[in-house]
Design an enzyme around this catalytic site. Structure first.
Site, PDB file in Angstrom:
ATOM      1  N   CYS A  44       0.868  -1.179   0.000  1.00 31.25           N
ATOM      2  CA  CYS A  44       0.000   0.000   0.000  1.00 31.25           C
ATOM      3  C   CYS A  44       0.897   1.218   0.000  1.00 31.25           C
ATOM      4  CB  CYS A  44      -0.901  -0.014   1.234  1.00 31.25           C
ATOM      5  SG  CYS A  44      -1.848   1.496   1.510  1.00 31.25           S
ATOM      6  N   CYS A  88      -0.689   3.804  -6.725  1.00 38.32           N
ATOM      7  CA  CYS A  88      -1.514   3.099  -5.743  1.00 38.32           C
ATOM      8  C   CYS A  88      -1.623   1.663  -6.222  1.00 38.32           C
ATOM      9  CB  CYS A  88      -2.898   3.732  -5.625  1.00 38.32           C
ATOM     10  SG  CYS A  88      -4.069   2.794  -4.617  1.00 38.32           S
TER      11      CYS A  88
END
Length: 285
Positions: free
Chosen positions: A92, A204
């Site tokens: 992440c 992302c």
């Protein structure tokens, strides 16, 4: 149409799931980390994998740094208590930019983070314009701006922060169609540029899940760059040189933080990725 940047042919090792294998945790707030896991599994198929996702606090992009650090440390600790880890991957971008120091201080196994692939994008761009597509949290954080200053100071960096794209990626894995109109609206600032970015960093881990749709929306010839393959290579090196001898013969397993109907609906998806079961991990909500 845009093109997906390929990282070359990566050799695969023969998997022996009945034997003890190094245990590797891949963690994300949602399912975006599966894109990173897929790259690691492609290079290292013979590992014992754990996938953990925080569906209680998802998404992290709008959370405070203090909350993210405490939450990630808590979850990794809970997994480590169930399965001794050889290595953990924080798949992440938002969590990686703030939680890695705390994780590396607490645990004796290597912790790999995911950062936007600014450096390779700066090398690849032909027109000197690089787009960074990430969460608003990643776009705002000083770490991202330090990467740009260090590796892309001669490039024009156009940043777009979007929480909606994270939701679109999650919905896609739940079997929903992705609206190209929604993507066009999100990308409108770039699509309206006289000379848009010719290289786009998928900052992302959810966004590689949308690469097929992004290719249909972005201008022809646009390169998409993410850090998945680099993370896989780093994982392989650390497992060989620095990881503790933490192995398991168990089947791959996925953990959620709350066994909601939405989480249960993900089990067929997780099984396609090689995770036989989905369990709730005992952490404080």
């Amino acid at each position: 149409m845009a093109t997906k940047l390929q990282d070359g042919n990566i050799p695969c090792l023969a998997a022996t799931p009945s034997e003890p294998r190094p245990t590797v945790l891949v963690f994300d707030s949602g399912v975006g980390g599966l894109s990173v896991y897929d790259e690691i599994r492609h290079l290292l198929p013979d590992l014992h994998y754990i996938y953990a996702f925080d569906n209680v606090a998802f998404p992290y992009g709008e959370k405070s740094e203090v909350f993210i650090v405490e939450r990630v440390v808590e979850i990794v600790t809970a997994v480590q208590e169930r399965y001794p880890l050889a290595l953990a991957v924080v798949a992440c971008n938002t969590a990686s930019t703030v939680s890695l120091p705390a994780l590396r201080e607490k645990f004796d196994f290597p912790v790999v983070g995911v950062v936007p692939a600014i450096k390779p994008a700066a090398r690849l761009t032909a027109n000197g314009i690089v787009g960074l597509l990430a969460t608003r949290g990643t776009v705002k954080r000083s770490y991202t701006h330090e990467l740009i200053a260090r590796f892309a100071n001669e490039c024009q960096i156009e940043m777009l922060g979007s929480a909606e794209m994270v939701e679109l990626a999650e919905a896609k894995l739940h079997g929903e169609d992705v609206s190209l109109d929604a993507l066009k609206r999100i990308l409108r600032p770039w699509l309206r540029m006289k000379e848009p970015p010719d290289t786009v960093v998928l900052g992302c881990t959810h966004f590689p899940l949308l690469q097929e749709e992004l290719l249909q929306v972005l201008p022809e010839g646009t390169r998409l760059v993410d850090s998945g393959a680099a993370i896989a290579r780093r994982t392989a090196w650390l497992l060989e040189h620095e990881a503790p001898d933490a192995k398991s013969a168990d089947a791959n397993i996925a953990f959620c933080m709350a066994m909601t109907p939405e989480a249960e609906q993900l089990l067929p998806v997780l099984q396609r990725y090689g995770f036989e079961t989905l369990e709730k991990l005992a952490v404080l909500d």
